[in-house]
Every structure is written in structure tokens, then in C-alpha cells.
Design a protein around this motif. Structure first.
Motif, PDB file in Angstrom:
ATOM      1  N   ASP A 152       0.869  -1.176   0.000  1.00 58.88           N
ATOM      2  CA  ASP A 152       0.000   0.000   0.000  1.00 58.88           C
ATOM      3  C   ASP A 152       0.909   1.230   0.000  1.00 58.88           C
ATOM      4  OD1 ASP A 152      -1.867   1.910   0.265  1.00 58.88           O
ATOM      5  OD2 ASP A 152      -2.681   1.218   2.173  1.00 58.88           O
ATOM      6  N   ILE A 153       1.406   1.588  -1.193  1.00 63.06           N
ATOM      7  CA  ILE A 153       2.417   2.645  -1.295  1.00 63.06           C
ATOM      8  C   ILE A 153       1.872   4.003  -0.860  1.00 63.06           C
ATOM      9  CG2 ILE A 153       3.995   3.852  -2.864  1.00 63.06           C
ATOM     10  CD1 ILE A 153       3.846   1.253  -4.608  1.00 63.06           C
ATOM     11  N   SER A 154       0.670   4.338  -1.346  1.00 61.81           N
ATOM     12  CA  SER A 154       0.132   5.675  -1.087  1.00 61.81           C
ATOM     13  C   SER A 154      -0.588   5.750   0.256  1.00 61.81           C
ATOM     14  CB  SER A 154      -0.846   6.028  -2.204  1.00 61.81           C
ATOM     15  OG  SER A 154      -1.858   5.036  -2.260  1.00 61.81           O
ATOM     16  N   GLY A 155      -0.846   4.597   0.862  1.00 63.26           N
ATOM     17  CA  GLY A 155      -1.593   4.601   2.114  1.00 63.26           C
ATOM     18  C   GLY A 155      -3.098   4.597   1.908  1.00 63.26           C
ATOM     19  N   GLY A 156      -3.526   4.653   0.646  1.00 62.19           N
ATOM     20  CA  GLY A 156      -4.975   4.695   0.397  1.00 62.19           C
ATOM     21  C   GLY A 156      -5.463   3.561  -0.482  1.00 62.19           C
ATOM     22  N   LEU A 157      -4.679   2.494  -0.543  1.00 57.59           N
ATOM     23  CA  LEU A 157      -5.050   1.396  -1.450  1.00 57.59           C
ATOM     24  C   LEU A 157      -6.263   0.629  -0.931  1.00 57.59           C
ATOM     25  CD1 LEU A 157      -4.038  -0.180  -4.031  1.00 57.59           C
ATOM     26  CD2 LEU A 157      -2.951  -1.755  -2.431  1.00 57.59           C
ATOM     27  N   ALA A 158      -7.310   0.555  -1.739  1.00 56.98           N
ATOM     28  CA  ALA A 158      -8.482  -0.242  -1.368  1.00 56.98           C
ATOM     29  C   ALA A 158      -8.210  -1.706  -1.713  1.00 56.98           C
ATOM     30  CB  ALA A 158      -9.717   0.258  -2.105  1.00 56.98           C
ATOM     31  N   HIS A 159      -7.803  -1.940  -2.940  1.00 59.16           N
ATOM     32  CA  HIS A 159      -7.380  -3.284  -3.331  1.00 59.16           C
ATOM     33  C   HIS A 159      -6.585  -3.211  -4.626  1.00 59.16           C
ATOM     34  CE1 HIS A 159     -11.250  -2.917  -5.529  1.00 59.16           C
ATOM     35  NE2 HIS A 159     -10.631  -3.607  -6.455  1.00 59.16           N
ATOM     36  N   ARG A 161      -8.740 -10.052  -7.634  1.00 61.05           N
ATOM     37  CA  ARG A 161      -8.779  -8.969  -6.649  1.00 61.05           C
ATOM     38  C   ARG A 161      -8.013  -9.346  -5.390  1.00 61.05           C
ATOM     39  NH1 ARG A 161     -13.935  -5.494  -5.432  1.00 61.05           N
ATOM     40  NH2 ARG A 161     -13.371  -4.640  -3.402  1.00 61.05           N
ATOM     41  N   LEU A 162      -7.050  -8.493  -4.997  1.00 66.17           N
ATOM     42  CA  LEU A 162      -6.207  -8.798  -3.838  1.00 66.17           C
ATOM     43  C   LEU A 162      -6.229  -7.630  -2.853  1.00 66.17           C
ATOM     44  CD1 LEU A 162      -4.938 -10.577  -6.256  1.00 66.17           C
ATOM     45  CD2 LEU A 162      -2.888 -10.566  -4.882  1.00 66.17           C
ATOM     46  N   ALA A 163      -6.322  -7.942  -1.565  1.00 72.04           N
ATOM     47  CA  ALA A 163      -6.333  -6.910  -0.522  1.00 72.04           C
ATOM     48  C   ALA A 163      -4.899  -6.539  -0.148  1.00 72.04           C
ATOM     49  CB  ALA A 163      -7.091  -7.428   0.693  1.00 72.04           C
ATOM     50  N   PRO A 164      -4.696  -5.306   0.406  1.00 71.20           N
ATOM     51  CA  PRO A 164      -3.359  -4.916   0.851  1.00 71.20           C
ATOM     52  C   PRO A 164      -2.767  -5.963   1.800  1.00 71.20           C
ATOM     53  CG  PRO A 164      -4.837  -3.041   0.983  1.00 71.20           C
ATOM     54  CD  PRO A 164      -5.679  -4.236   0.609  1.00 71.20           C
ATOM     55  N   ALA A 165      -1.470  -6.206   1.662  1.00 71.91           N
ATOM     56  CA  ALA A 165      -0.695  -7.134   2.494  1.00 71.91           C
ATOM     57  C   ALA A 165      -0.919  -8.615   2.160  1.00 71.91           C
ATOM     58  CB  ALA A 165      -0.927  -6.893   3.979  1.00 71.91           C
ATOM     59  N   GLU A 166      -1.856  -8.904   1.271  1.00 74.25           N
ATOM     60  CA  GLU A 166      -2.034 -10.308   0.878  1.00 74.25           C
ATOM     61  C   GLU A 166      -0.857 -10.745   0.006  1.00 74.25           C
ATOM     62  OE1 GLU A 166      -5.588 -12.112  -0.787  1.00 74.25           O
ATOM     63  OE2 GLU A 166      -6.744 -10.433  -0.033  1.00 74.25           O
ATOM     64  N   PRO A 167      -0.496 -12.047   0.072  1.00 75.61           N
ATOM     65  CA  PRO A 167       0.535 -12.540  -0.838  1.00 75.61           C
ATOM     66  C   PRO A 167       0.035 -12.515  -2.287  1.00 75.61           C
ATOM     67  CG  PRO A 167       0.077 -14.152   0.899  1.00 75.61           C
ATOM     68  CD  PRO A 167      -0.970 -13.085   0.998  1.00 75.61           C
ATOM     69  N   LYS A 179      -0.898  -5.111 -13.179  1.00 83.35           N
ATOM     70  CA  LYS A 179      -1.455  -4.715 -11.879  1.00 83.35           C
ATOM     71  C   LYS A 179      -2.175  -3.383 -11.993  1.00 83.35           C
ATOM     72  CE  LYS A 179       2.150  -6.763  -8.959  1.00 83.35           C
ATOM     73  NZ  LYS A 179       3.565  -6.568  -9.294  1.00 83.35           N
ATOM     74  N   LYS A 180      -3.314  -3.314 -11.312  1.00 82.75           N
ATOM     75  CA  LYS A 180      -4.059  -2.060 -11.248  1.00 82.75           C
ATOM     76  C   LYS A 180      -4.341  -1.755  -9.783  1.00 82.75           C
ATOM     77  CE  LYS A 180      -7.895  -0.222 -13.790  1.00 82.75           C
ATOM     78  NZ  LYS A 180      -9.178  -0.536 -14.441  1.00 82.75           N
ATOM     79  N   GLU A 181      -4.019  -0.523  -9.364  1.00 79.35           N
ATOM     80  CA  GLU A 181      -4.275  -0.130  -7.979  1.00 79.35           C
ATOM     81  C   GLU A 181      -5.573   0.640  -7.896  1.00 79.35           C
ATOM     82  OE1 GLU A 181       0.317   0.187  -6.343  1.00 79.35           O
ATOM     83  OE2 GLU A 181      -0.674   2.002  -7.068  1.00 79.35           O
ATOM     84  N   VAL A 182      -6.442   0.210  -6.988  1.00 75.84           N
ATOM     85  CA  VAL A 182      -7.726   0.871  -6.804  1.00 75.84           C
ATOM     86  C   VAL A 182      -7.729   1.600  -5.464  1.00 75.84           C
ATOM     87  CG1 VAL A 182     -10.228   0.541  -6.726  1.00 75.84           C
ATOM     88  CG2 VAL A 182      -8.822  -0.957  -8.161  1.00 75.84           C
TER      89      VAL A 182
END
Lengths: 146, 82
Positions: free
Chosen positions: A38-45, A83-89, A122-125
Motif C-alpha cells: 500500500d504505497i500511497s496509504g490509500g489502497l483499497a485493493h 482482486r487482492l487486498a493490501p498485504a495479501e501474498p 497490476k491495477k491499484e484501486v
């Protein structure tokens, strides 16, 4: 060698134990696990798109090359999509060889090639919208060392 | 007939993941010229081919790759795996 492309999460610890058990003749096992940052701190998934068919082919060919080049006893690549959540492998690489040098080198080789030669995007949402992750020049340049 | 696939922002820009085409293009580059001439959304997607990568029958290829006997061509941005 084993290649898995899947939407489901995986347990890196359980995978390592199963891999080490299969590679019982090897003296060295190296693993790498990539996590959703979560680079920006605002990553939803994160959404990962891939090219079914080519993905498996491309990874298998990279793994075959690594196996031959570094004399691996066994290799494993797991890469998720969807779809992957922050910190998931996101993905995992495991290499087994007689000695640690080849196992470490092969893991770095596999990671360098998976980064820019396996068809994943990869796409950051975030709350502000969605953005495709741009490929980094450093990742492309990393291939030249091989 | 040839299947043409689009991924990531190329897919979003063109608005579809896959289409089947009847083309006489001899190379990937010829196919790009043909596609870019179709509509604005294609022209936009193919405006800078240095930002694109191509696979021919699921193998990475160059834009001068021949299309003779090819079943599937895919266009996408540089990959971001790992």
C-alpha cells in the motif's frame, strides 16, 4: 517443477513445507513471497489481470530455463490474479538446489523474469479511482544481468 | 481469420477484450496500421507502439513478426508481474 496461476490466496508457510518435503534430496531451499504494497496509504485493493494460456506457458518456460541454468532439483511458482487486498501474498517462488548459491541465484533470476516477461498487469484501486501500475525501467534493466 | 486480444489499458481504451478479424496484414505492424485506421479509440490505443508489447500465438514477438499461419495476436502494455 510446479506452476500455479490462481485467484485463490495461498499459505506461503504451508507451501514452503510441502515444497521442502518434495525436494528432500536438495541441500538448499530458497523462497520469495511478494505482498500487495500500500504505497500511497490509500489502497483499497489491487486487481491483477493476466493472459490465460500464455501466462502458464511463459512461466513454465522461465522455470525450465532456470532449472537448466542453475541445476535446480525443484522449482515452484505460484502467481495470483483477480482482486487482492493490501498485504495479501501476490506470488511466491521457491527453488531447491544442492547448494545455496544456485538456489538464491535461481530465485533472483525467476523474479527478474516474472516481473517483466510474465503477462500480468497490476491495477491499484483507491478511493480516488483506479490506475494501472507502470512498468519500471529498473525491472527491464535487471534482465540484462542474466 | 485471426483472434486479436487486448489487455490492461489497451483493452479499456479499445473497449473490448477480444475480436475476430479477417485481415490481409502480412505483419503485426501492418495489422496495427489497419486497426489504427478503423476508429478513434483504436487510433488512440495504437498511437505510441513503443508503449505496447505484442504476443503472437502466445509468445512475445516483435512488431515486424509475420502473421502467416498465426491464429492469435495480443496487444498489451509492458508487463507488471511479480
Amino acid at each position: 517443477m510446479s506452476v500455479r496461476v490462481q485467484p485463490e490466496p495461498f499459505d506461503a508457510g504451508a507451501e514452503l513445507n510441502a515444497f521442502a518435503a518434495r525436494a528432500s534430496g536438495a541441500g538448499a531451499v530458497v523462497t520469495f513471497t511478494g505482498l500487495v504494497r500500500d504505497i500511497s496509504g490509500g489502497l483499497a485493493h489491487m486487481e491483477i489481470e493476466h493472459y490465460p494460456g500464455m501466462t502458464e506457458r511463459a512461466i513454465s518456460s522461465i522455470v525450465a530455463e532456470a532449472t537448466e541454468r542453475f541445476g535446480l532439483d525443484a522449482a515452484l511458482v505460484i502467481h495470483r490474479h483477480g482482486r487482492l487486498a493490501p498485504a495479501e501474498p501476490i506470488m511466491m517462488v521457491a527453488t531447491a538446489a544442492r547448494h545455496r548459491g544456485s538456489a538464491f541465484e535461481a530465485a533472483v533470476f525467476l523474479m527478474d523474469y516474472l516481473k517483466s516477461r510474465a503477462p500480468f498487469w497490476k491495477k491499484e484501486v483507491t478511493a480516488d479511482g483506479a490506475e494501472w501500475v507502470a512498468a519500471r525501467d529498473e525491472d527491464e534493466a535487471a534482465l540484462s544481468r542474466w | 481469420m485471426i483472434d486479436v486480444l487486448y489487455f490492461a489499458w489497451v483493452r479499456e481504451r479499445i473497449g473490448l477484450p477480444k475480436e475476430r478479424l479477417d485481415t490481409s496484414a502480412a505483419t503485426v505492424a501492418d495489422l496495427v496500421v489497419e486497426l489504427a485506421a478503423r476508429e478513434e479509440r483504436y487510433a488512440l490505443a495504437f498511437s505510441d507502439t513503443s508503449a505496447l508489447r505484442v504476443a503472437v500465438d502466445q509468445e512475445l514477438a516483435d512488431f515486424d513478426a509475420p502473421l502467416d499461419g498465426v491464429r492469435e495476436v495480443a496487444f498489451f502494455p509492458p508487463m507488471t508481474g511479480g
